[in-house]
Every structure is written in structure tokens, then in C-alpha cells.
Design an enzyme around this catalytic site. Structure first.
Site, mmCIF file in Angstrom:
data_model
loop_
_atom_site.group_PDB
_atom_site.id
_atom_site.type_symbol
_atom_site.label_atom_id
_atom_site.label_comp_id
_atom_site.label_asym_id
_atom_site.label_seq_id
_atom_site.Cartn_x
_atom_site.Cartn_y
_atom_site.Cartn_z
ATOM 1 N N HIS A 22 -8.540 -5.367 -4.979
ATOM 2 C CA HIS A 22 -8.143 -6.217 -3.845
ATOM 3 C C HIS A 22 -7.491 -5.344 -2.780
ATOM 4 C CE1 HIS A 22 -5.682 -9.063 -1.543
ATOM 5 N NE2 HIS A 22 -6.531 -9.999 -1.933
ATOM 6 N N ASP A 24 -4.940 -5.524 -0.747
ATOM 7 C CA ASP A 24 -3.486 -5.354 -0.820
ATOM 8 C C ASP A 24 -3.084 -4.533 -2.044
ATOM 9 O OD1 ASP A 24 -3.104 -6.909 1.483
ATOM 10 O OD2 ASP A 24 -3.037 -8.765 0.320
ATOM 11 N N LYS A 25 -3.797 -4.731 -3.143
ATOM 12 C CA LYS A 25 -3.475 -3.983 -4.353
ATOM 13 C C LYS A 25 -3.895 -2.520 -4.247
ATOM 14 C CE LYS A 25 -0.902 -6.229 -6.522
ATOM 15 N NZ LYS A 25 0.399 -5.587 -6.657
ATOM 16 N N GLU A 50 4.674 3.155 2.611
ATOM 17 C CA GLU A 50 3.845 1.992 2.934
ATOM 18 C C GLU A 50 2.406 2.445 3.130
ATOM 19 O OE1 GLU A 50 5.298 -0.954 3.046
ATOM 20 O OE2 GLU A 50 7.408 -0.373 3.176
ATOM 21 N N GLU A 63 9.120 6.512 5.074
ATOM 22 C CA GLU A 63 10.248 7.435 5.146
ATOM 23 C C GLU A 63 10.408 8.100 3.779
ATOM 24 O OE1 GLU A 63 9.925 4.654 7.949
ATOM 25 O OE2 GLU A 63 10.861 3.958 6.089
ATOM 26 N N LYS A 184 -10.310 -12.044 -7.616
ATOM 27 C CA LYS A 184 -9.103 -12.864 -7.718
ATOM 28 C C LYS A 184 -9.266 -13.870 -8.847
ATOM 29 C CE LYS A 184 -7.138 -13.738 -3.411
ATOM 30 N NZ LYS A 184 -7.035 -14.535 -2.162
ATOM 31 N N PHE A 249 -19.927 -13.593 -2.731
ATOM 32 C CA PHE A 249 -18.797 -12.688 -2.499
ATOM 33 C C PHE A 249 -19.330 -11.256 -2.581
ATOM 34 C CE2 PHE A 249 -14.197 -11.599 -4.110
ATOM 35 C CZ PHE A 249 -14.015 -10.790 -3.002
ATOM 36 N N ASP A 257 -11.354 -7.579 4.249
ATOM 37 C CA ASP A 257 -10.005 -8.031 4.603
ATOM 38 C C ASP A 257 -9.081 -6.815 4.618
ATOM 39 O OD1 ASP A 257 -7.838 -9.623 5.161
ATOM 40 O OD2 ASP A 257 -7.653 -10.451 3.134
ATOM 41 N N ALA A 258 -8.249 -6.706 5.625
ATOM 42 C CA ALA A 258 -7.293 -5.597 5.684
ATOM 43 C C ALA A 258 -6.271 -5.728 4.563
ATOM 44 C CB ALA A 258 -6.591 -5.570 7.036
ATOM 45 N N ARG A 263 2.200 -7.128 -0.030
ATOM 46 C CA ARG A 263 1.793 -8.461 0.401
ATOM 47 C C ARG A 263 1.411 -9.362 -0.769
ATOM 48 N NH1 ARG A 263 -1.911 -8.392 5.655
ATOM 49 N NH2 ARG A 263 -3.512 -7.766 4.154
ATOM 50 N N LYS A 264 1.641 -8.893 -1.991
ATOM 51 C CA LYS A 264 1.348 -9.721 -3.167
ATOM 52 C C LYS A 264 2.578 -9.801 -4.072
ATOM 53 C CE LYS A 264 -2.849 -11.158 -2.525
ATOM 54 N NZ LYS A 264 -2.626 -11.229 -1.065
ATOM 55 N N LYS A 284 8.605 2.240 -3.473
ATOM 56 C CA LYS A 284 10.054 2.378 -3.328
ATOM 57 C C LYS A 284 10.652 3.094 -4.528
ATOM 58 C CE LYS A 284 10.539 -1.835 -0.559
ATOM 59 N NZ LYS A 284 11.123 -3.197 -0.481
ATOM 60 N N LYS A 288 16.263 1.861 -4.319
ATOM 61 C CA LYS A 288 16.013 0.603 -3.608
ATOM 62 C C LYS A 288 16.152 -0.554 -4.595
ATOM 63 C CE LYS A 288 14.120 3.498 -0.502
ATOM 64 N NZ LYS A 288 14.267 4.973 -0.626
ATOM 65 N N ASP A 290 15.607 -3.592 -4.245
ATOM 66 C CA ASP A 290 14.473 -4.514 -4.279
ATOM 67 C C ASP A 290 13.682 -4.305 -5.561
ATOM 68 O OD1 ASP A 290 14.804 -5.899 -1.922
ATOM 69 O OD2 ASP A 290 13.547 -4.574 -0.734
#
Length: 404
Positions: A22, A24-25, A50, A63, A184, A249, A257-258, A263-264, A284, A288, A290
Site C-alpha cells: 500500500h 502509505d505503508k 518522513e 530531521e 487492503k 484493481f 494513490d500517493a 497516514r495509517k 521516529k 520521540k 509518540d
């Protein structure tokens, strides 16, 4: 989700997952591959990496402060090859895609708070005590565990991940050779009084060769993916299957798709069954919170549930940038707690050190263990090195709660 979940006679809950192909993955895996490559040689590096992907192009940015060197261009192509994007007709080609790298150092304003925690500056904590690292940012992190599955995860997200992992397996092993990397899944489970009783709906979308007809794809995926993953006792004549529901598909991956790192976040955690603090994990380093704070919260929740203190437990922890100790700790047991929530918080404060340096030390997080987490979820995993899944506090917590 409130205590009504446990008292509802019929409730339907849904979670989704996505495959490693995918868009995003792809970006999550590249970001964590960069982190792993850096932290392998420089465990104290500061990494916030990123990634974005679109037709024929990967952009790596962020960074990073480190003493080592990583060939990011080469690393990107290795990740894409491992995933399976090796031919242009798949929508992306590891050898021919463009790679742009834009990296700068971590802001000194952030570094000054992380390098030496506020408490250390005030003389409240010595350097020998957990290295005096402050939280890398403000925010809240959520951990969750429940008794629905052996891995203490919600059944919905557990099944969704397993379907996507199976899609990748049958593709890579040639069982369904016409499949391509993007895909998916989505699973809806029917609950009665907080207990899963049946799978109501299964949705699977799998990228495929244009020569294969829909009927064959549907039959093959139900037989080789769905039935291979989901316990037949959870399936019945009312279970609904939607396989490639648009009918086709073929165009997938970054061509369709970008993609973007982070984003997941619901796929990465508890599938929407628990709340989320909002921060992503991939790319990260463990300063961090998060990432490290969410890992610790999962570790705490899982051990508390495994100890029998609650059947369903959610913990929220919050931090301020540059401050080591959490701002708040709260728990929700959805009416399943065998001791009071206040007592559970006392146990957390007594037996778990939530300062960032302590989390890093206790979970041994300054190691290259992150890329495998970037697909198929960060929690409930026994197939990767995930120290936050250990159950080494169970007996101690049970005795402390008076349940032994």
C-alpha cells in the site's frame, strides 16, 4: 468506546488493514528502514524521517542528527524490491523510480529539551538516574489490551492484519501469482455483551494482473486467503464477502494513490477499537514519545490484562516536551476491572517507569527493530522483535492487586 460496549446485546465493530505494498505503508517502511540503518551504527541518533511516494518518485525528508552515513537512495530501492515493486507494469519499479533526499539536522530548540530533561536542570534527578532524557514532544499516547484474542488484541484488527499478511504470502509464494503488492482488508465482527460471536463482513481488495477475471479472483481469495485465516466457527451463512468490490484493481501502489509516512495510524495500533493520541510511529527514534510512550502504554495494558486485573483496559499517558515525567496517567476498564481504576493507576506508578529514558532502557529500544513494525501493525506481534509485547510483569501485578 464506553461501558455500553459490554452491556450491548448486539454491536458491530470494524477494523481495516493494508498490505506492505500500500502506498502509505511503502512510506512507513522506508522511514523505518532509514531509522534502523542509522540506529544500528549510531544508537543515540535523533531521527525524524518522513517519506512521500507518487508515480515514479520517492521523496525522503526530515530531521536527522547522527554520526553515521546511510545511502538512502540505495536503501529506498532495497525496500521497494523487498515489497515486490520490481516491474513498471506493477505501477512502480525499484530500479527506475526517482529518489529525492532532503534531510537536515534536528532543531536545537528541540534538542536542548531532549538532551537534558527539565528535572535534571532543576537538580531533581541525577545523570545516573535514567540518563535525564526529556520527552521529545508534547502529546498523549494510548495503550490497549483485551482478552478477545491470545495476543490480547481486538479480534477485528487481528483478523484484518492476518488477511493482509496472507495476501502477501500467497503472492510471494506463487500460490496466487497474479496478485500484485497493493491490497487492503476490512473485517466487521458482531459482538454480544462485549464478546465476539461471529464475523459479519469481510472485505478484501487485492491488486492483480489485468488478464485475470473477477470471478476467479473472488473464488481464489475466499478459498486461499479468507478461509485460511478466519476460524470457520466465526463464519456462517450470513457472513458477507466483498472481494475487489469495484470489480477491478489493476492500477495500484503509488501509481494509483500517493503515499505518505504516518497516514495509517489506526491500522498501526488497535483498528479504531481504542482511542489514539494522534502521533504516528514510523521514522521516529525512541526519544520521540509518540513511539516509545505508545509502546510502553501497550506493554502496561497487556500485562495488566494478562494479570487478570481487567478484561479490557485502555491507558492514556501525556507528556510535555523536555519533561521526563508524564503529565497524566489515566485508565479505563469498561466495567471489567477487578480493582478500582485508582488502584490500577497506583500499580502503574509503582511498577512501571514512564520517563522516556527508562522506557528506552527497559524495552531496549536503541536497536534496529523498527522496519518490521511498519506493516501489519505494531502490536499483538509474535513474529518480530517487539519487546513491548513481553508478559514479564504479570505475576508481580497479580500479587500486588491481591489476585494471586
Amino acid at each position: 468506546m464506553s461501558t455500553t460496549f459490554m452491556s450491548s446485546p448486539k454491536l458491530f465493530l470494524t477494523s481495516e488493514s493494508v498490505t506492505e505494498g500500500h502506498p502509505d505503508k511503502i512510506c512507513d517502511q522506508i522511514s523505518d528502514a532509514v531509522l534502523d540503518a542509522i540506529i544500528k551504527d549510531d544508537p543515540d541518533a535523533r531521527v525524524a524521517c518522513e517519506c512521500a511516494a507518487t508515480t515514479g518518485l520517492v521523496v525522503v525528508m526530515g530531521e536527522i542528527t547522527t554520526t553515521t552515513y546511510v545511502d538512502i537512495n540505495k536503501l529506498v530501492r532495497e525496500v521497494l524490491t523487498d515489497i515486490g515493486y520490481t516491474r513498471a507494469k506493477y505501477g512502480f519499479d525499484a530500479e527506475t523510480c526517482g529518489v529525492i533526499v532532503s534531510i537536515k539536522e534536528q532543531s536545537p530548540d528541540i534538542a536542548m529539551g531532549v538532551d537534558r530533561a527539565l528535572e535534571a536542570k532543576r537538580g531533581e534527578m541525577t545523570d545516573e538516574q535514567i540518563e535525564a532524557i526529556g520527552a521529545g514532544d508534547q502529546g498523549m499516547m494510548v495503550g490497549f489490551a483485551c482478552t478477545e484474542t491470545p495476543e490480547y488484541m481486538p479480534l477485528t484488527i487481528s483478523l484484518a492484519h492476518k488477511l493482509c499478511k496472507r495476501l502477501a504470502k500467497v503472492r510471494k509464494e506463487g500460490i496466487l501469482p497474479y496478485l500484485r503488492p497493493d491490497g487492503k482488508s476490512q473485517v466487521t465482527v458482531e459482538y454480544h455483551y462485549g464478546k465476539p460471536v461471529r464475523v459479519d463482513t469481510v472485505v478484501v481488495s487485492a491488486q492483480h494482473d489485468p488478464a485475470i477475471n473477477h470471478d476467479q479472483i473472488e473464488a481464489d481469495i475466499i478459498e486461499h486467503v479468507v478461509k485460511a485465516v478466519i476460524d470457520p466457527s466465526l463464519l456462517d451463512e450470513r457472513t458477507k464477502y466483498f472481494i475487489n468490490p469495484t470489480g477491478r484493481f489493476v492500477i495500484g501502489g503509488p501509481l494509483g494513490d500517493a503515499g505518505l509516512t504516518g497516514r495509517k495510524i489506526i491500522v498501526d495500533t488497535y483498528g479504531g477499537i481504542a482511542r489514539h493520541g494522534g502521533g504516528c510511529f514510523s521514522g521516529k527514534d525512541p526519544t520521540k514519545v509518540d513511539r516509545s510512550g505508545a509502546y510502553m502504554a501497550r506493554y502496561i495494558a497487556k500485562n495488566l490484562v494478562a494479570a487478570g486485573i481487567a478484561d479490557r483496559l485502555e491507558i492514556q499517558v501525556s507528556y510535555a516536551i523536555g519533561v521526563a515525567r508524564p503529565m497524566s496517567i489515566s485508565v479505563e476498564t469498561f466495567g471489567t476491572g477487578r480493582i478500582s481504576d485508582d488502584k490500577i493507576v497506583e500499580l502503574i506508578n509503582t511498577y512501571f517507569d514512564l520517563r522516556p529514558a527508562a522506557i528506552i532502557q527497559n524495552l531496549n529500544l536503541r536497536r534496529p527493530i523498527y522496519r518490521p513494525t511498519a506493516a501489519y501493525g505494531h502490536f499483538g506481534r509474535d513474529d518480530i522483535d517487539a519487546p513491548w509485547e513481553r508478559l514479564d510483569k504479570v505475576e508481580m501485578l497479580r500479587r500486588a492487586a491481591g489476585l494471586a
